[in-house]
Design a protein around this motif. Structure first.
Motif, mmCIF file in Angstrom:
data_model
loop_
_atom_site.group_PDB
_atom_site.id
_atom_site.type_symbol
_atom_site.label_atom_id
_atom_site.label_comp_id
_atom_site.label_asym_id
_atom_site.label_seq_id
_atom_site.Cartn_x
_atom_site.Cartn_y
_atom_site.Cartn_z
ATOM 1 N N ALA A 6 43.194 2.888 60.626
ATOM 2 C CA ALA A 6 44.607 2.554 60.458
ATOM 3 C C ALA A 6 45.374 2.829 61.754
ATOM 4 O O ALA A 6 46.213 2.023 62.170
ATOM 5 C CB ALA A 6 45.208 3.359 59.302
ATOM 6 N N GLN A 7 45.076 3.944 62.399
ATOM 7 C CA GLN A 7 45.744 4.288 63.657
ATOM 8 C C GLN A 7 45.369 3.313 64.769
ATOM 9 O O GLN A 7 46.212 2.933 65.580
ATOM 10 C CB GLN A 7 45.396 5.712 64.080
ATOM 11 N N ILE A 9 44.390 0.101 64.478
ATOM 12 C CA ILE A 9 44.983 -1.215 64.258
ATOM 13 C C ILE A 9 46.496 -1.170 64.501
ATOM 14 O O ILE A 9 47.061 -2.067 65.125
ATOM 15 C CB ILE A 9 44.662 -1.742 62.840
ATOM 16 N N ALA A 10 47.147 -0.114 64.033
ATOM 17 C CA ALA A 10 48.594 0.020 64.248
ATOM 18 C C ALA A 10 48.909 0.122 65.739
ATOM 19 O O ALA A 10 49.881 -0.469 66.221
ATOM 20 C CB ALA A 10 49.130 1.234 63.500
ATOM 21 N N ARG A 11 48.075 0.836 66.477
ATOM 22 C CA ARG A 11 48.296 0.975 67.917
ATOM 23 C C ARG A 11 48.100 -0.366 68.631
ATOM 24 O O ARG A 11 48.869 -0.718 69.528
ATOM 25 C CB ARG A 11 47.351 2.024 68.485
ATOM 26 N N ARG A 13 48.577 -3.312 67.375
ATOM 27 C CA ARG A 13 49.756 -4.146 67.084
ATOM 28 C C ARG A 13 50.966 -3.717 67.894
ATOM 29 O O ARG A 13 51.692 -4.553 68.439
ATOM 30 C CB ARG A 13 50.101 -4.087 65.594
ATOM 31 N N MET A 20 51.929 -8.189 61.744
ATOM 32 C CA MET A 20 50.659 -8.197 61.020
ATOM 33 C C MET A 20 50.107 -9.605 60.926
ATOM 34 O O MET A 20 48.906 -9.828 61.123
ATOM 35 C CB MET A 20 50.817 -7.600 59.620
ATOM 36 N N ILE A 34 44.864 -6.858 57.335
ATOM 37 C CA ILE A 34 45.531 -5.991 58.308
ATOM 38 C C ILE A 34 46.396 -4.975 57.574
ATOM 39 O O ILE A 34 46.369 -3.771 57.875
ATOM 40 C CB ILE A 34 46.395 -6.817 59.292
ATOM 41 N N SER A 35 47.144 -5.427 56.592
ATOM 42 C CA SER A 35 48.031 -4.560 55.821
ATOM 43 C C SER A 35 47.250 -3.462 55.095
ATOM 44 O O SER A 35 47.633 -2.288 55.122
ATOM 45 C CB SER A 35 48.824 -5.396 54.815
ATOM 46 N N GLU A 38 45.921 -0.867 57.657
ATOM 47 C CA GLU A 38 46.970 -0.002 58.189
ATOM 48 C C GLU A 38 47.521 0.968 57.146
ATOM 49 O O GLU A 38 47.930 2.072 57.482
ATOM 50 C CB GLU A 38 48.106 -0.827 58.787
ATOM 51 N N SER A 39 47.540 0.554 55.891
ATOM 52 C CA SER A 39 48.060 1.436 54.839
ATOM 53 C C SER A 39 47.018 2.444 54.352
ATOM 54 O O SER A 39 47.328 3.300 53.529
ATOM 55 C CB SER A 39 48.570 0.607 53.661
#
Length: 95
Positions: A6-7, A9-11, A13, A20, A34-35, A38-39
């Motif tokens: 999650a970290q 993929i969020a980074r 983006r 997303m 993706i959602s 990340e969640s």
């Protein structure tokens, strides 16, 4: 340094300033994938993380601890690797 998917993929983006849905298009995956990553609802495979990273223009670099030797090892995943079975020579003239 341990980092979860999650970290990562969020980074990706945030650094590329992607939504997303934009990242999903680049990676060729549904936006819901993706959602959910990340969640923290789903833990993706290394292959999926690689696909998303490559879609955003990143190379995937792995570092792991060899439990037998106690040494930290590095491995760079090639960007243009051919999927198994493609590009192999065979004698079948119909291909």
């Amino acid at each position: 340094m341990l980092t979860n998917a999650a970290q990562i993929i969020a980074r990706i983006r945030a650094e590329r300033e992607l939504s997303m849905s934009s990242l999903a298009v680049l990676a060729g995956v549904p936006t819901s994938t993706i959602s959910r990553i990340e969640s923290g609802q789903v833990e993706p495979t290394l292959g999926m993380i690689r696909r998303i990273a490559l879609g955003a223009g990143y190379h995937l670099h792995l570092q792991y601890l060899d439990l037998f030797s106690g040494k930290l090892e590095d491995d760079v995943v090639p960007v243009a690797a051919e999927p198994a079975g493609e590009g192999e020579d065979d004698d079948d003239p119909s291909r």
